[in-house]
Design a protein around this motif. Structure first.
Motif, PDB file in Angstrom:
ATOM      1  N   GLY A  99       0.822  -1.212   0.000  1.00 15.05           N
ATOM      2  CA  GLY A  99       0.000   0.000   0.000  1.00 15.05           C
ATOM      3  C   GLY A  99       0.850   1.254   0.000  1.00 15.05           C
ATOM      4  N   GLU A 100       1.934   1.239   0.782  1.00 18.71           N
ATOM      5  CA  GLU A 100       2.856   2.376   0.790  1.00 18.71           C
ATOM      6  C   GLU A 100       3.461   2.603  -0.587  1.00 18.71           C
ATOM      7  OE1 GLU A 100       4.068   4.577   3.312  1.00 18.71           O
ATOM      8  OE2 GLU A 100       2.225   3.920   4.289  1.00 18.71           O
ATOM      9  N   SER A 101       3.834   1.523  -1.263  1.00 21.91           N
ATOM     10  CA  SER A 101       4.400   1.648  -2.609  1.00 21.91           C
ATOM     11  C   SER A 101       3.383   2.199  -3.598  1.00 21.91           C
ATOM     12  CB  SER A 101       4.931   0.297  -3.104  1.00 21.91           C
ATOM     13  OG  SER A 101       6.121  -0.039  -2.449  1.00 21.91           O
ATOM     14  N   VAL A 102       2.153   1.729  -3.504  1.00 26.55           N
ATOM     15  CA  VAL A 102       1.099   2.224  -4.399  1.00 26.55           C
ATOM     16  C   VAL A 102       0.855   3.713  -4.155  1.00 26.55           C
ATOM     17  CG1 VAL A 102      -1.384   2.090  -4.889  1.00 26.55           C
ATOM     18  CG2 VAL A 102      -0.030   0.007  -4.731  1.00 26.55           C
ATOM     19  N   LEU A 103       0.755   4.115  -2.874  1.00 26.92           N
ATOM     20  CA  LEU A 103       0.543   5.528  -2.558  1.00 26.92           C
ATOM     21  C   LEU A 103       1.729   6.378  -3.007  1.00 26.92           C
ATOM     22  CD1 LEU A 103      -1.100   5.312   0.981  1.00 26.92           C
ATOM     23  CD2 LEU A 103      -2.186   5.922  -1.190  1.00 26.92           C
TER      24      LEU A 103
END
Length: 156
Positions: free
Chosen positions: A34-38
């Motif tokens: 999720g951090e990478s996507v954001l």
């Protein structure tokens, strides 16, 4: 090696701990993904150049030394210009041996406009390696624990 557990309560407790351990790793993997996507959604893009490879030995922990795995890792040092034209330099947090990049190689850089020092190379390892490692380990461990629990309940 066979571990003998006495009583159903102890066996169920061990099954629960194994499944919970796997679930924690899976949750960490999902969080990192999720951090990478954001990061990708909010990031600005720029062209950068690998200006150097910083070779380091990552000898953190006694188990690392015992395995004899003391090969240095190459961390690319990348130079790019942010949207305002300010030249920036950062060292990737992902190293490899053999190196993933060569000096002089052009790379796509992702960085946050509000904090250009938070930059990453737009590549698989720097964005997705850790989420896949944690998520994969969690999935395997939770899967094994669940399979053992279900098989044990069917035998009962």
């Amino acid at each position: 090696m066979r571990v003998q557990v006495r009583g159903r309560g102890a066996r169920r407790w061990i099954e629960f701990v194994v499944i919970a351990f796997g679930a924690v790793f899976l949750a960490i993997g999902l969080f990192l993904a999720g951090e990478s996507v954001l990061f990708q959604a909010d990031a600005e893009r720029a062209r950068g150049t690998v200006v150097a490879l910083e070779w380091r030995n990552e000898t953190s922990g006694a188990s690392y030394k015992k395995k004899g795995n003391d090969k240095p890792m190459a961390y690319p040092v990348v130079e790019f210009a942010s949207a305002g034209g300010t030249p920036r330099t950062f060292r990737s947090s992902t190293g490899a041996n053999p190196p993933s990049y060569e000096e002089g190689e052009r790379v796509e850089v992702l960085y946050r406009a509000d904090s250009p020092q938070d930059a990453r190379i737009d590549g698989f390892a720097s964005l997705w390696l850790m989420p896949l490692v944690f998520g994969g380990i969690g999935l395997v461990i939770a899967g094994i624990g669940t399979t053992v629990a279900v098989a044990g309940r069917r035998r009962s």
